[in-house]
Motif scaffolding. Sequence first.
Motif, PDB file in Angstrom:
ATOM      1  N   ALA A  29       0.848  -1.201   0.000  1.00 13.45           N
ATOM      2  CA  ALA A  29       0.000   0.000   0.000  1.00 13.45           C
ATOM      3  C   ALA A  29       0.883   1.250   0.000  1.00 13.45           C
ATOM      4  N   GLU A  30       1.949   1.235   0.797  1.00 12.74           N
ATOM      5  CA  GLU A  30       2.865   2.371   0.832  1.00 12.74           C
ATOM      6  C   GLU A  30       3.500   2.589  -0.541  1.00 12.74           C
ATOM      7  N   LEU A  31       3.871   1.497  -1.206  1.00 13.10           N
ATOM      8  CA  LEU A  31       4.459   1.600  -2.541  1.00 13.10           C
ATOM      9  C   LEU A  31       3.448   2.168  -3.537  1.00 13.10           C
ATOM     10  N   LEU A  32       2.200   1.720  -3.484  1.00 11.06           N
ATOM     11  CA  LEU A  32       1.177   2.271  -4.381  1.00 11.06           C
ATOM     12  C   LEU A  32       1.009   3.771  -4.157  1.00 11.06           C
ATOM     13  N   ARG A  33       0.984   4.199  -2.894  1.00 12.32           N
ATOM     14  CA  ARG A  33       0.879   5.637  -2.603  1.00 12.32           C
ATOM     15  C   ARG A  33       2.071   6.399  -3.184  1.00 12.32           C
ATOM     16  N   ALA A  34       3.275   5.819  -3.060  1.00 13.22           N
ATOM     17  CA  ALA A  34       4.479   6.479  -3.573  1.00 13.22           C
ATOM     18  C   ALA A  34       4.456   6.546  -5.101  1.00 13.22           C
ATOM     19  N   ILE A  35       3.981   5.497  -5.758  1.00 13.80           N
ATOM     20  CA  ILE A  35       3.860   5.520  -7.225  1.00 13.80           C
ATOM     21  C   ILE A  35       2.857   6.591  -7.635  1.00 13.80           C
ATOM     22  N   GLN A  36       1.752   6.657  -6.918  1.00 11.81           N
ATOM     23  CA  GLN A  36       0.730   7.670  -7.181  1.00 11.81           C
ATOM     24  C   GLN A  36       1.333   9.076  -7.053  1.00 11.81           C
ATOM     25  N   GLN A  37       2.147   9.271  -6.044  1.00 11.74           N
ATOM     26  CA  GLN A  37       2.741  10.589  -5.778  1.00 11.74           C
ATOM     27  C   GLN A  37       3.850  10.940  -6.762  1.00 11.74           C
ATOM     28  N   SER A  42      10.641   3.755 -10.117  1.00 15.07           N
ATOM     29  CA  SER A  42      11.994   4.068  -9.627  1.00 15.07           C
ATOM     30  C   SER A  42      11.968   5.244  -8.651  1.00 15.07           C
ATOM     31  N   ALA A  43      11.198   6.285  -8.937  1.00 15.70           N
ATOM     32  CA  ALA A  43      11.114   7.423  -8.020  1.00 15.70           C
ATOM     33  C   ALA A  43      10.435   7.020  -6.720  1.00 15.70           C
ATOM     34  N   ALA A  44       9.407   6.170  -6.810  1.00 13.20           N
ATOM     35  CA  ALA A  44       8.737   5.678  -5.606  1.00 13.20           C
ATOM     36  C   ALA A  44       9.711   4.870  -4.756  1.00 13.20           C
ATOM     37  N   ALA A  45      10.486   4.003  -5.406  1.00 14.52           N
ATOM     38  CA  ALA A  45      11.472   3.187  -4.686  1.00 14.52           C
ATOM     39  C   ALA A  45      12.496   4.075  -3.986  1.00 14.52           C
ATOM     40  N   ARG A  46      13.019   5.072  -4.697  1.00  8.40           N
ATOM     41  CA  ARG A  46      13.995   5.992  -4.089  1.00  8.40           C
ATOM     42  C   ARG A  46      13.395   6.692  -2.879  1.00  8.40           C
ATOM     43  N   ARG A  54      13.430  -4.458  -5.915  1.00  8.92           N
ATOM     44  CA  ARG A  54      12.458  -4.846  -4.877  1.00  8.92           C
ATOM     45  C   ARG A  54      11.088  -4.235  -5.173  1.00  8.92           C
ATOM     46  N   ALA A  55      11.069  -2.952  -5.535  1.00  7.32           N
ATOM     47  CA  ALA A  55       9.801  -2.292  -5.855  1.00  7.32           C
ATOM     48  C   ALA A  55       9.140  -2.956  -7.057  1.00  7.32           C
ATOM     49  N   TRP A  56       9.936  -3.255  -8.079  1.00  8.18           N
ATOM     50  CA  TRP A  56       9.384  -3.882  -9.275  1.00  8.18           C
ATOM     51  C   TRP A  56       8.807  -5.259  -8.944  1.00  8.18           C
ATOM     52  N   LEU A  57       9.493  -6.032  -8.103  1.00  9.10           N
ATOM     53  CA  LEU A  57       8.978  -7.350  -7.710  1.00  9.10           C
ATOM     54  C   LEU A  57       7.667  -7.227  -6.936  1.00  9.10           C
TER      55      LEU A  57
END
Length: 133
Positions: A29-37, A42-46, A54-57
Motif C-alpha cells: 500500500a505504501e508503494l502504491l501511494r508512492a507511485i501515485q505521488q 523508480s522514483a517511488a522506490a527511491r 524490490r519495488a518492481w517485484l
Amino acid sequence: MSKGKHSHSTAPRLRILLAEAIAMGPGKAELLRAIQQHGSISAAARAMGMSYRRAWLLVDTMNRSFVEPLVGTATGGSRGGGARLTPLGTEVLRRYEAMESKAESVLQADMDDFRRWLRPDGPLPASGEDAPS
C-alpha cells in the motif's frame, strides 16, 4: 495506523493473502501511494529507500495477484516513461486503507491492552546478544 510510514508501532497490520503470496499489505500500500505521488516505480522506490528491483517485484506480485493490473507502466519516450495506478489500483488502495481504519477502530480496546503489556523501549536482547550501550 499511519499511512505510508514503517514504524515500530503496535498497530495491527492487515495483509490480504492469495495462496502463498501477499497480494496486498502495508508495504505494498505504501508503494502504491508512492507511485501515485511520484509517477514512476523508480522514483517511488527511491523515496521509500528501496531498491528498484524490490519495488518492481512487489508491483509484479500485485499485478499478478489481481484480475487486472494495479499499476500500469509506460516505457521510453522523451520523458522516460513512468507508472500510474490503474482504476483498479486506485480502488484497491482506497479499499485497503478503509479496511485498515476499520480494523484499527474495532481493535482499539484490545490494542490499548497490548500497548500496556508491551515494553515501551522495545524487546530485550535475545540471550547471547549484547545489551545496547
